[in-house]
Design a protein around this motif. Structure first.
Motif, mmCIF file in Angstrom:
data_model
loop_
_atom_site.group_PDB
_atom_site.id
_atom_site.type_symbol
_atom_site.label_atom_id
_atom_site.label_comp_id
_atom_site.label_asym_id
_atom_site.label_seq_id
_atom_site.Cartn_x
_atom_site.Cartn_y
_atom_site.Cartn_z
ATOM 1 N N ALA A 1 0.825 -1.206 0.000
ATOM 2 C CA ALA A 1 0.000 0.000 0.000
ATOM 3 C C ALA A 1 0.859 1.257 0.000
ATOM 4 O O ALA A 1 0.577 2.220 -0.730
ATOM 5 C CB ALA A 1 -0.928 -0.012 1.217
ATOM 6 N N HIS A 2 1.926 1.266 0.796
ATOM 7 C CA HIS A 2 2.814 2.427 0.812
ATOM 8 C C HIS A 2 3.588 2.544 -0.505
ATOM 9 O O HIS A 2 3.820 3.655 -1.000
ATOM 10 C CB HIS A 2 3.771 2.342 1.996
ATOM 11 C CG HIS A 2 3.153 2.762 3.290
ATOM 12 N ND1 HIS A 2 3.041 4.082 3.677
ATOM 13 C CD2 HIS A 2 2.592 2.034 4.298
ATOM 14 C CE1 HIS A 2 2.457 4.159 4.851
ATOM 15 N NE2 HIS A 2 2.174 2.929 5.255
ATOM 16 N N LYS A 3 3.978 1.423 -1.074
ATOM 17 C CA LYS A 3 4.655 1.435 -2.370
ATOM 18 C C LYS A 3 3.741 2.030 -3.433
ATOM 19 O O LYS A 3 4.168 2.880 -4.231
ATOM 20 C CB LYS A 3 5.062 0.006 -2.742
ATOM 21 C CG LYS A 3 5.733 -0.157 -4.109
ATOM 22 C CD LYS A 3 6.009 -1.633 -4.385
ATOM 23 C CE LYS A 3 6.522 -1.864 -5.805
ATOM 24 N NZ LYS A 3 7.981 -1.743 -5.887
ATOM 25 N N ALA A 4 2.479 1.614 -3.444
ATOM 26 C CA ALA A 4 1.527 2.117 -4.432
ATOM 27 C C ALA A 4 1.276 3.612 -4.269
ATOM 28 O O ALA A 4 1.003 4.316 -5.248
ATOM 29 C CB ALA A 4 0.213 1.352 -4.320
ATOM 30 N N ALA A 5 1.383 4.109 -3.034
ATOM 31 C CA ALA A 5 1.162 5.527 -2.771
ATOM 32 C C ALA A 5 2.362 6.393 -3.145
ATOM 33 O O ALA A 5 2.257 7.631 -3.127
ATOM 34 C CB ALA A 5 0.820 5.729 -1.294
ATOM 35 N N ASN A 6 3.484 5.756 -3.478
ATOM 36 C CA ASN A 6 4.708 6.487 -3.834
ATOM 37 C C ASN A 6 5.269 5.954 -5.151
ATOM 38 O O ASN A 6 6.396 5.447 -5.198
ATOM 39 C CB ASN A 6 5.739 6.359 -2.715
ATOM 40 C CG ASN A 6 5.324 7.065 -1.444
ATOM 41 O OD1 ASN A 6 5.551 8.254 -1.283
ATOM 42 N ND2 ASN A 6 4.700 6.324 -0.532
ATOM 43 N N PRO A 7 4.514 6.061 -6.240
ATOM 44 C CA PRO A 7 4.980 5.519 -7.522
ATOM 45 C C PRO A 7 6.251 6.209 -7.982
ATOM 46 O O PRO A 7 6.419 7.419 -7.806
ATOM 47 C CB PRO A 7 3.807 5.804 -8.467
ATOM 48 C CG PRO A 7 3.065 6.940 -7.837
ATOM 49 C CD PRO A 7 3.211 6.740 -6.363
#
Length: 204
Positions: free
Chosen positions: A88-94
């Protein structure tokens, strides 16, 4: 996917800077590595979750029956929980490379996640890990940078197991590095220097 599985210390990365996950050891908390990451990578983002398992008041990321004896069912559940949190954090920081480090119990949950979800990470650093089982082969690890640090006389993490873990990653084709000292479970300065060089080196 959810970013709220854990109470966490967070900081957004600067443009194109990495996002770093920092997982504390037993008895630590979300602040254990925050200052260190800020020194190594001042522009990086930070996600440092607080372990949600209490062992006699000491925070951890999964349960165990005794030293080195893991509750494997609990570890499996919490591995997926952590993977969802990281995703989820990875997806929020493309666009941000994803790095992660863990110490002791934090290294163990991180290793368990990467065995199953190598695609989440660009680099991982495992400080004094203890993996008392043989992970399944995973060709996806061939694109992952891995640093393992340890003490040759660590009474908690037998050095032979550490060497076995390093061999496992090498066999999967990971870009493998190690930093070993002659002490025990404590983190020593040469490890920190190796960690800084590993995290701050330019992408391949």
């Amino acid at each position: 996917m959810t970013k709220t599985h854990y109470h966490a210390l967070t900081k957004a990365p600067s443009a194109k800077a990495p996002l770093v996950f920092a997982l504390h050891g037993t008895g630590g908390d979300e602040h254990q590595f925050s200052e260190l990451i800020g020194q190594i990578l001042p522009d990086a983002g930070l996600v440092s979750p607080r372990g949600d398992v209490s062992e006699n008041g000491a925070l951890r990321f999964f349960r165990r029956a005794a030293e080195g004896v893991y509750d494997m069912a609990d570890l499996a559940r919490r591995t997926e929980k952590m993977a969802e949190f990281i995703a989820a954090h990875k997806a929020a920081n493309p666009g941000s490379p994803v790095y992660a480090l863990g110490y002791s119990n934090g290294a163990n949950i991180l290793a368990s996640v990467v065995f199953k979800h190598a695609e989440l990470f660009d680099r991982i650093a495992l400080l004094h890990p203890l993996i008392p089982w043989t992970p399944d082969a995973n060709p996806a690890l061939s694109s992952t940078g891995v640093l393992i640090t340890a003490g040759r006389r660590d009474p908690i993490c037998p050095f032979a197991m550490t060497e076995g873990l390093a061999s496992y990653f090498s066999q999967q084709g990971a870009e493998m590095q190690t930093s070993f000292h002659d002490g025990g479970h404590e983190i020593r300065q040469p490890e920190l220097a190796a960690l800084a060089a590993f995290l701050a080196s330019p992408p391949q």
